[in-house]
Design a protein around this motif. Structure first.
Motif, PDB file in Angstrom:
ATOM      1  N   THR A  87      -5.792   6.958   3.808  1.00  0.00           N
ATOM      2  CA  THR A  87      -4.535   6.272   4.091  1.00  0.00           C
ATOM      3  C   THR A  87      -4.575   4.870   3.510  1.00  0.00           C
ATOM      4  OG1 THR A  87      -5.353   5.448   6.212  1.00  0.00           O
ATOM      5  CG2 THR A  87      -4.187   7.560   6.244  1.00  0.00           C
ATOM      6  N   ALA A  88      -3.413   4.264   3.402  1.00  0.00           N
ATOM      7  CA  ALA A  88      -3.307   2.908   2.859  1.00  0.00           C
ATOM      8  C   ALA A  88      -3.001   1.935   3.990  1.00  0.00           C
ATOM      9  CB  ALA A  88      -2.229   2.841   1.777  1.00  0.00           C
ATOM     10  N   ARG A  89      -3.942   1.800   4.921  1.00  0.00           N
ATOM     11  CA  ARG A  89      -3.711   0.915   6.057  1.00  0.00           C
ATOM     12  C   ARG A  89      -5.036   0.344   6.525  1.00  0.00           C
ATOM     13  NH1 ARG A  89      -3.147   4.281  11.645  1.00  0.00           N
ATOM     14  NH2 ARG A  89      -3.801   2.221  12.346  1.00  0.00           N
ATOM     15  N   GLN A  90      -4.946  -0.729   7.326  1.00  0.00           N
ATOM     16  CA  GLN A  90      -6.123  -1.308   7.956  1.00  0.00           C
ATOM     17  C   GLN A  90      -6.154  -0.859   9.412  1.00  0.00           C
ATOM     18  OE1 GLN A  90      -6.311  -5.639   8.295  1.00  0.00           O
ATOM     19  NE2 GLN A  90      -8.543  -5.598   8.127  1.00  0.00           N
ATOM     20  N   TYR A  91      -7.263  -0.255   9.817  1.00  0.00           N
ATOM     21  CA  TYR A  91      -7.408   0.263  11.168  1.00  0.00           C
ATOM     22  C   TYR A  91      -7.997  -0.805  12.092  1.00  0.00           C
ATOM     23  CZ  TYR A  91      -6.624   4.960   9.290  1.00  0.00           C
ATOM     24  OH  TYR A  91      -6.075   6.068   8.701  1.00  0.00           O
ATOM     25  N   GLY A  92      -8.028  -0.492  13.365  1.00  0.00           N
ATOM     26  CA  GLY A  92      -8.599  -1.396  14.343  1.00  0.00           C
ATOM     27  C   GLY A  92     -10.110  -1.425  14.279  1.00  0.00           C
TER      28      GLY A  92
ATOM     29  N   GLN B 229      -2.324 -11.249   4.166  1.00  0.00           N
ATOM     30  CA  GLN B 229      -1.708  -9.981   4.525  1.00  0.00           C
ATOM     31  C   GLN B 229      -1.466  -9.112   3.300  1.00  0.00           C
ATOM     32  OE1 GLN B 229       1.892 -10.404   6.789  1.00  0.00           O
ATOM     33  NE2 GLN B 229       2.212  -8.196   7.026  1.00  0.00           N
ATOM     34  N   GLN B 230      -0.977  -9.748   2.231  1.00  0.00           N
ATOM     35  CA  GLN B 230      -0.716  -8.994   1.015  1.00  0.00           C
ATOM     36  C   GLN B 230      -2.014  -8.474   0.401  1.00  0.00           C
ATOM     37  OE1 GLN B 230       2.470  -8.243  -0.247  1.00  0.00           O
ATOM     38  NE2 GLN B 230       1.178  -6.805  -1.389  1.00  0.00           N
ATOM     39  N   ALA B 231      -3.064  -9.310   0.457  1.00  0.00           N
ATOM     40  CA  ALA B 231      -4.348  -8.895  -0.096  1.00  0.00           C
ATOM     41  C   ALA B 231      -4.885  -7.668   0.638  1.00  0.00           C
ATOM     42  CB  ALA B 231      -5.351 -10.044  -0.018  1.00  0.00           C
ATOM     43  N   ILE B 232      -4.804  -7.672   1.959  1.00  0.00           N
ATOM     44  CA  ILE B 232      -5.277  -6.525   2.742  1.00  0.00           C
ATOM     45  C   ILE B 232      -4.472  -5.279   2.398  1.00  0.00           C
ATOM     46  CG2 ILE B 232      -5.449  -5.578   5.069  1.00  0.00           C
ATOM     47  CD1 ILE B 232      -7.636  -7.568   4.429  1.00  0.00           C
ATOM     48  N   GLN B 233      -3.165  -5.435   2.266  1.00  0.00           N
ATOM     49  CA  GLN B 233      -2.326  -4.292   1.910  1.00  0.00           C
ATOM     50  C   GLN B 233      -2.713  -3.725   0.548  1.00  0.00           C
ATOM     51  OE1 GLN B 233       1.725  -5.687   2.177  1.00  0.00           O
ATOM     52  NE2 GLN B 233       1.740  -5.684   4.426  1.00  0.00           N
TER      53      GLN B 233
ATOM     54  N   ARG C 204     -13.219   3.632   5.442  1.00  0.00           N
ATOM     55  CA  ARG C 204     -12.136   3.164   6.316  1.00  0.00           C
ATOM     56  C   ARG C 204     -12.133   1.643   6.375  1.00  0.00           C
ATOM     57  NH1 ARG C 204      -9.811   5.696  11.785  1.00  0.00           N
ATOM     58  NH2 ARG C 204     -10.184   7.559  10.546  1.00  0.00           N
ATOM     59  N   LEU C 205     -10.994   1.071   6.092  1.00  0.00           N
ATOM     60  CA  LEU C 205     -10.800  -0.379   6.173  1.00  0.00           C
ATOM     61  C   LEU C 205     -10.438  -0.735   7.608  1.00  0.00           C
ATOM     62  CD1 LEU C 205     -10.618  -3.105   4.677  1.00  0.00           C
ATOM     63  CD2 LEU C 205      -8.207  -2.588   4.237  1.00  0.00           C
ATOM     64  N   GLU C 206     -11.247  -1.588   8.231  1.00  0.00           N
ATOM     65  CA  GLU C 206     -11.035  -1.963   9.623  1.00  0.00           C
ATOM     66  C   GLU C 206     -10.808  -3.466   9.748  1.00  0.00           C
ATOM     67  OE1 GLU C 206     -14.280  -0.656  12.026  1.00  0.00           O
ATOM     68  OE2 GLU C 206     -13.962   1.477  11.613  1.00  0.00           O
ATOM     69  N   SER C 207     -10.275  -3.848  10.870  1.00  0.00           N
ATOM     70  CA  SER C 207     -10.113  -5.268  11.186  1.00  0.00           C
ATOM     71  C   SER C 207     -11.333  -5.747  11.963  1.00  0.00           C
ATOM     72  CB  SER C 207      -8.838  -5.500  12.006  1.00  0.00           C
ATOM     73  OG  SER C 207      -8.892  -4.770  13.225  1.00  0.00           O
ATOM     74  N   ASP C 208     -11.572  -7.043  11.921  1.00  0.00           N
ATOM     75  CA  ASP C 208     -12.682  -7.668  12.648  1.00  0.00           C
ATOM     76  C   ASP C 208     -12.253  -9.099  12.935  1.00  0.00           C
ATOM     77  OD1 ASP C 208     -15.122  -9.102  13.281  1.00  0.00           O
ATOM     78  OD2 ASP C 208     -16.217  -7.368  12.511  1.00  0.00           O
ATOM     79  N   CYS C 209     -12.399  -9.522  14.182  1.00  0.00           N
ATOM     80  CA  CYS C 209     -11.895 -10.835  14.569  1.00  0.00           C
ATOM     81  C   CYS C 209     -12.621 -11.980  13.878  1.00  0.00           C
ATOM     82  CB  CYS C 209     -11.966 -11.008  16.084  1.00  0.00           C
ATOM     83  SG  CYS C 209     -13.642 -10.988  16.758  1.00  0.00           S
ATOM     84  N   THR C 210     -13.809 -11.731  13.329  1.00  0.00           N
ATOM     85  CA  THR C 210     -14.588 -12.807  12.710  1.00  0.00           C
ATOM     86  C   THR C 210     -14.348 -12.937  11.213  1.00  0.00           C
ATOM     87  OG1 THR C 210     -16.502 -11.375  12.299  1.00  0.00           O
ATOM     88  CG2 THR C 210     -16.400 -12.496  14.427  1.00  0.00           C
TER      89      THR C 210
ATOM     90  N   ALA D 196     -11.792 -11.301   7.557  1.00  0.00           N
ATOM     91  CA  ALA D 196     -10.493 -10.726   7.185  1.00  0.00           C
ATOM     92  C   ALA D 196     -10.502  -9.204   7.283  1.00  0.00           C
ATOM     93  CB  ALA D 196     -10.125 -11.155   5.766  1.00  0.00           C
ATOM     94  N   GLY D 197     -11.632  -8.614   6.968  1.00  0.00           N
ATOM     95  CA  GLY D 197     -11.694  -7.164   7.004  1.00  0.00           C
ATOM     96  C   GLY D 197     -13.116  -6.667   6.889  1.00  0.00           C
ATOM     97  N   GLU D 198     -13.297  -5.403   7.232  1.00  0.00           N
ATOM     98  CA  GLU D 198     -14.606  -4.756   7.131  1.00  0.00           C
ATOM     99  C   GLU D 198     -14.387  -3.346   6.607  1.00  0.00           C
ATOM    100  OE1 GLU D 198     -18.507  -4.472   9.908  1.00  0.00           O
ATOM    101  OE2 GLU D 198     -16.695  -3.618  10.809  1.00  0.00           O
ATOM    102  N   LEU D 199     -15.065  -3.023   5.517  1.00  0.00           N
ATOM    103  CA  LEU D 199     -14.962  -1.683   4.953  1.00  0.00           C
ATOM    104  C   LEU D 199     -16.166  -0.869   5.421  1.00  0.00           C
ATOM    105  CD1 LEU D 199     -13.428   0.254   3.124  1.00  0.00           C
ATOM    106  CD2 LEU D 199     -14.793  -0.585   1.197  1.00  0.00           C
ATOM    107  N   VAL D 200     -15.882   0.238   6.119  1.00  0.00           N
ATOM    108  CA  VAL D 200     -16.922   1.075   6.704  1.00  0.00           C
ATOM    109  C   VAL D 200     -17.014   2.361   5.904  1.00  0.00           C
ATOM    110  CG1 VAL D 200     -17.714   2.234   8.804  1.00  0.00           C
ATOM    111  CG2 VAL D 200     -16.431   0.080   8.965  1.00  0.00           C
ATOM    112  N   SER D 201     -18.203   2.662   5.454  1.00  0.00           N
ATOM    113  CA  SER D 201     -18.400   3.851   4.627  1.00  0.00           C
ATOM    114  C   SER D 201     -18.530   5.100   5.484  1.00  0.00           C
ATOM    115  CB  SER D 201     -19.665   3.693   3.775  1.00  0.00           C
ATOM    116  OG  SER D 201     -20.834   3.955   4.557  1.00  0.00           O
ATOM    117  N   PRO D 202     -18.355   6.276   4.886  1.00  0.00           N
ATOM    118  CA  PRO D 202     -18.765   7.513   5.565  1.00  0.00           C
ATOM    119  C   PRO D 202     -20.282   7.621   5.528  1.00  0.00           C
ATOM    120  CG  PRO D 202     -17.998   7.994   3.349  1.00  0.00           C
ATOM    121  CD  PRO D 202     -17.772   6.524   3.555  1.00  0.00           C
TER     122      PRO D 202
END
Length: 513
Positions: A256-261, A238-242, A278-284, A286-292
């Motif tokens: 923004t400084a948050r993880q989106y859905g 959790q701290q790492a994602i933050q 945009r930093l997003e969540s993914d059930c598989t 810890a996270g997924e970073l999506v570019s513009p």
């Protein structure tokens, strides 16, 4: 398909497009096609509306293509029947020699579009129509909107045809050919091996004109990346994602400084603003970073390197289960089944080497993550006869669902790449994806010879009695690298691009089926 048209089925007299254009029937508008044809047109317009809003599931995209086929067949049949019923009646209507009477069901050529427009304009015999179609004025508005759809298709076709011709004319001859000059390939391969032995960065990273025009803002293709990652064991997730979210914002990459859905970037709409990562969540993972939407510009590659560094510094890693997805603009594919066929036949001809290049070089045991989320695409050897035949699913190596809708937002997703936090690896994967799309449109693909499907090279070595760990030389080495060299010659013209792909080839291994 561009902005698309909207039909208000409750108030047919006013139909507004996404661009804000209001469609109204002219005072002298003639009646629309017969009720069966009218129903098909209504269904086509509704599906078009769903596609423009990104709300059409794959089965409805396929239905849209089937309706085009049905309209062509129904209009042709209606003409023949009307002429038999009343030989004195004259219609400006598609003949058997028309493109609409051919085997292709794509509204691709100017002649086909004009023929279908004439079919929409045909005056049918007077007879009672079902009350749900409303008054003749109501139906005329719907016909006017249908004609606008055809006008948009025509404009898109003309623009795409111009882009395709321009791409063919501007593509220079190869400066070096790996297929003809094996020594050139060998020199680049040896150079990569020397860098590896010295402990240097093996795959080069470019920041100026990295794609040789393939991803240029003017004359190239937009692209985007999705970078999946996990968190190192022992690090507070959790701290790492933050921390990652905060540093992405502080670096000017996100707002923004948050993880989106999951898939929130898609829902919010894509932009090419550099601060729209945009930093997003993914059930598989810890996270997924999506570019513009990205283009081949120094800031793009600087931002990619910064993003990877931020994730790694805060405990992120490309674990065995992470994937890397590359989206590539396909606005010039123009619903042309031949473009899609060339792309997928090229993929299938080089499938084994593509899965090798997709492997994360840092993975344990030199293994690809597997095909659960990126299954090899089924591709008929004879190609596709219609867009609806193309298997377009989220879990395939090449997902063409976004390309089938056409228009400026059309894009394909190359999902076979493993996750990586090495910007050089990601850049090379982007260039391979861009190169495949461009080669398909230029009609400059190399799908000759036997298909090398996933696992082919390992199987060939097994049958020849060559151990999987043995270093090949001589004719064996030439043979096993031939498919890679053909692919690179199809995709790239500049020596530096071929050398970069060769370095990734050096760092990866052949995969199992």
């Amino acid at each position: 398909m561009g902005s698309g048209s909207r039909i208000d089925h409750q108030h047919h007299l006013v139909a507004t497009t996404a661009a804000g254009t209001t469609i109204s029937a002219p005072s002298d508008a003639i009646s629309p096609p017969e009720d069966e044809h009218q129903e098909l047109v209504s269904r086509l317009l509704r599906l078009r509306s769903l596609m423009d809003e990104n709300n059409a599931p794959p089965e409805e995209v396929e239905e849209l293509d089937r309706i085009r086929q049905r309209l062509r067949d129904e209009f042709q049949g209606a003409l023949q029947q009307d002429v038999q019923d009343d030989p004195r009646e004259e219609y400006d209507y598609p003949s058997e020699a028309s493109p609409l009477a051919g085997t292709t069901d794509e509204l691709a050529s100017d002649e086909a579009i004009e023929a279908l427009r004439q079919a929409f304009n045909r005056v049918p015999a007077q007879r009672d129509l079902p009350p749900e179609w409303g008054s003749p004025e109501d139906r005329s508005v719907q016909r006017a909107a249908a004609q606008q759809v055809l006008d948009e298709v025509a404009a898109e076709h003309q623009a795409a045809a111009s882009l395709q011709e321009e791409a063919r004319e501007q593509w220079p001859p190869n400066e070096v050919s790996y297929t003809e000059d094996f020594d050139a390939f060998q020199r680049d391969y040896d150079a990569a091996r020397d860098r590896a032995e010295r402990g240097e960065q093996v795959v080069p990273y470019m920041t100026e004109n990295a794609t040789g025009g393939l991803g240029a803002r003017e004359g190239g293709r937009g692209f985007g990346v999705e970078i999946e990652f996990d968190i190192e064991p022992g690090v507070d997730r959790q701290q790492a994602i933050q921390n990652i979210a905060r540093e992405l914002r502080d670096a000017g990459l996100s707002r923004t400084a948050r993880q989106y859905g999951y898939h929130s970037q898609q829902s919010a709409g894509y932009t090419d603003e550099p601060n729209a990562w945009r930093l997003e969540s993914d059930c598989t993972v810890a996270g997924e970073l999506v570019s513009p939407i990205l283009y081949d510009e120094p800031q793009t590659w600087q931002n990619l390197a910064t993003a990877c560094e931020i994730i790694q510094r805060n405990g992120g890693r490309a674990s065995f289960g992470t994937g890397g997805h590359v989206h590539v603009g396909m606005h010039d594919f123009d619903h042309d089944v031949a473009n899609h066929t060339r792309l997928m036949q090229m993929y299938k001809a080089h499938e084994d080497v593509l899965y090798r290049l997709a492997q994360n070089p840092a993975s344990e045991g030199n293994q690809h993550r597997g095909t659960r989320w990126c299954n090899p695409n089924p591709v008929p050897s004879e190609g596709y006869s219609s867009i609806s035949q193309i298997s377009a699913r989220h879990g395939q190596a090449v997902n063409l669902y976004g390309a089938m809708r056409g228009g400026q937002s059309a894009h394909g997703e190359f999902r076979l790449w493993d996750g990586s936090l090495n910007p050089s690896v990601i850049q090379t994967q982007v260039k391979l994806s861009l190169g495949m799309a461009a080669a398909a449109v230029r009609q400059d693909t190399n799908a000759s010879g036997p298909r090398m499907e996933l696992g082919s090279h390992r199987e060939q070595r097994r049958q020849a009695g060559l151990g999987q760990r043995r270093r090949l030389s001589g004719d064996d080495w030439r043979t096993t690298t031939a498919n890679f060299r053909q692919l690179v010659d199809s995709l790239f013209q500049r020596p530096e691009d071929k050398a970069q792909a060769t370095a990734l080839f050096h760092e990866t291994r052949w995969q199992r089926r």
